[in-house]
Design a protein around this motif. Sequence first.
Motif, PDB file in Angstrom:
ATOM      1  N   GLY A 189      49.667  49.939  35.779  1.00 39.25           N
ATOM      2  CA  GLY A 189      49.923  48.733  36.551  1.00 39.25           C
ATOM      3  C   GLY A 189      48.860  47.672  36.325  1.00 39.25           C
ATOM      4  O   GLY A 189      48.374  47.468  35.215  1.00 39.25           O
ATOM      5  N   GLY A 190      48.473  46.982  37.399  1.00 40.81           N
ATOM      6  CA  GLY A 190      47.476  45.920  37.280  1.00 40.81           C
ATOM      7  C   GLY A 190      46.125  46.421  36.813  1.00 40.81           C
ATOM      8  O   GLY A 190      45.419  45.742  36.076  1.00 40.81           O
ATOM      9  N   ALA A 191      45.767  47.647  37.219  1.00 44.03           N
ATOM     10  CA  ALA A 191      44.482  48.204  36.778  1.00 44.03           C
ATOM     11  C   ALA A 191      44.439  48.371  35.265  1.00 44.03           C
ATOM     12  O   ALA A 191      43.358  48.391  34.669  1.00 44.03           O
ATOM     13  CB  ALA A 191      44.247  49.558  37.457  1.00 44.03           C
ATOM     14  N   GLY A 192      45.598  48.461  34.659  1.00 51.51           N
ATOM     15  CA  GLY A 192      45.668  48.706  33.224  1.00 51.51           C
ATOM     16  C   GLY A 192      45.243  47.549  32.355  1.00 51.51           C
ATOM     17  O   GLY A 192      45.098  47.718  31.144  1.00 51.51           O
ATOM     18  N   ILE A 193      45.051  46.366  32.954  1.00 50.03           N
ATOM     19  CA  ILE A 193      44.596  45.230  32.138  1.00 50.03           C
ATOM     20  C   ILE A 193      43.102  45.012  32.274  1.00 50.03           C
ATOM     21  O   ILE A 193      42.567  44.026  31.763  1.00 50.03           O
ATOM     22  CB  ILE A 193      45.356  43.936  32.488  1.00 50.03           C
TER      23      ILE A 193
END
Length: 401
Positions: A356-360
Amino acid sequence: MTKTQTPDELLGIDSVFDGEDLDSAKVVRQWLGEHVREQIGSYFQEGTLPVRELSKGLGDLGLLGMHLEGYGCAGTSATMYGLACRELEAVDSGLRSMVSVQGSLAMFAIHRFGSEDQKQEWLPKLAAGDAIGCFGLTEHDAGSDPAGMRTKAKRDGSGDDADWVLDGVKMWITNAPVSDVVIVWAKTDEPDKNGNPTIRGFVVPTDTPGVSVAEIHDKISLRASITGEVTLDGVRLPASAMLPEARGLRGPLTCLSEARFGIVFGVTGAARDALTTAIDYAGTREQFNRPIAGFQLTQAKLANATSQYSAITLMAAHLGKLKDAGTITPDQVSLGKMTNVDTAMNIARDLRAVLGGAGITADYSPIRHAVNLETVLTYEGTHEVHQLSVGRALTGINAFA
């Protein structure tokens, strides 16, 4: 909840490798965990890598030119070298590139095509990490078509003892800003059998007058790698600087095939790291009151990635056996590079979404691997060039022209 298995355990991947090779890889993994892994995200964000510090440690481990014989090199099997590349690229493609350029391009060129004096002078220092090397082939207008290079080497005088004078610019040269020596490929005024200029290689110390290096900044991909532009302006070299056994494009292309083998193994490490990171994250990240690892679509992504990772690892293992047997061909290496890089890049892209967002963020590796592999897809033969090499092998028709 059933007992979990790692991607390697699920298919029993380790069973295809010798125990000694796996033990060596574990030593590499441990050293990288102690000295590099925690810092690699910062190196990537800062666009740097402490090449000289790391080279000394990697030299002490015997990783630099490890598959070469003699002159301080470890003389390991190709598969052991490949598994080391897997561990290096599991941390970052830039780290594996640093080692690959040192060992499989700069050192291999001297080892395979150099004189005894050149080998004695440079290989022990490069193997120990006391000197850094790079490989000057690519130019601004000569990437996939190295025969179109503009760098020239001319004799100043007559006879075999006459000096050489080099002029030209090499681009996208890994390690160049911190290198002590660059292997430069240039067109000479010696005609080949078709009357075209013969391409020769030269061992060029970077402190030679006329050599200048500009570091390339603002890269989006492969940021944890030091890259430069090498300018040669009237660089005067003795006759002994030429690699005596390299004549024509066969020289640099042989070196590139050697380095591509390391890529075939290396990118499986990036895929494995992206996969294990996504599995760990999915097991702890909760949505709708349950870990996202419990959702069918998440498990489908992880299962597909494991299938693809297993396939490219087996491809690498097979090519390792062929190389150790001395039967591997450039077309086989092209097939491995084409398949494994593309597949690893797709694995990293797909698994980035699991986070999710943590992946960027730089806190997690899949996005960094995905971005890095965009460069690996391009260098040492673009994806399209390797497709045409494989196509030529299958059809007997050259589609390059």
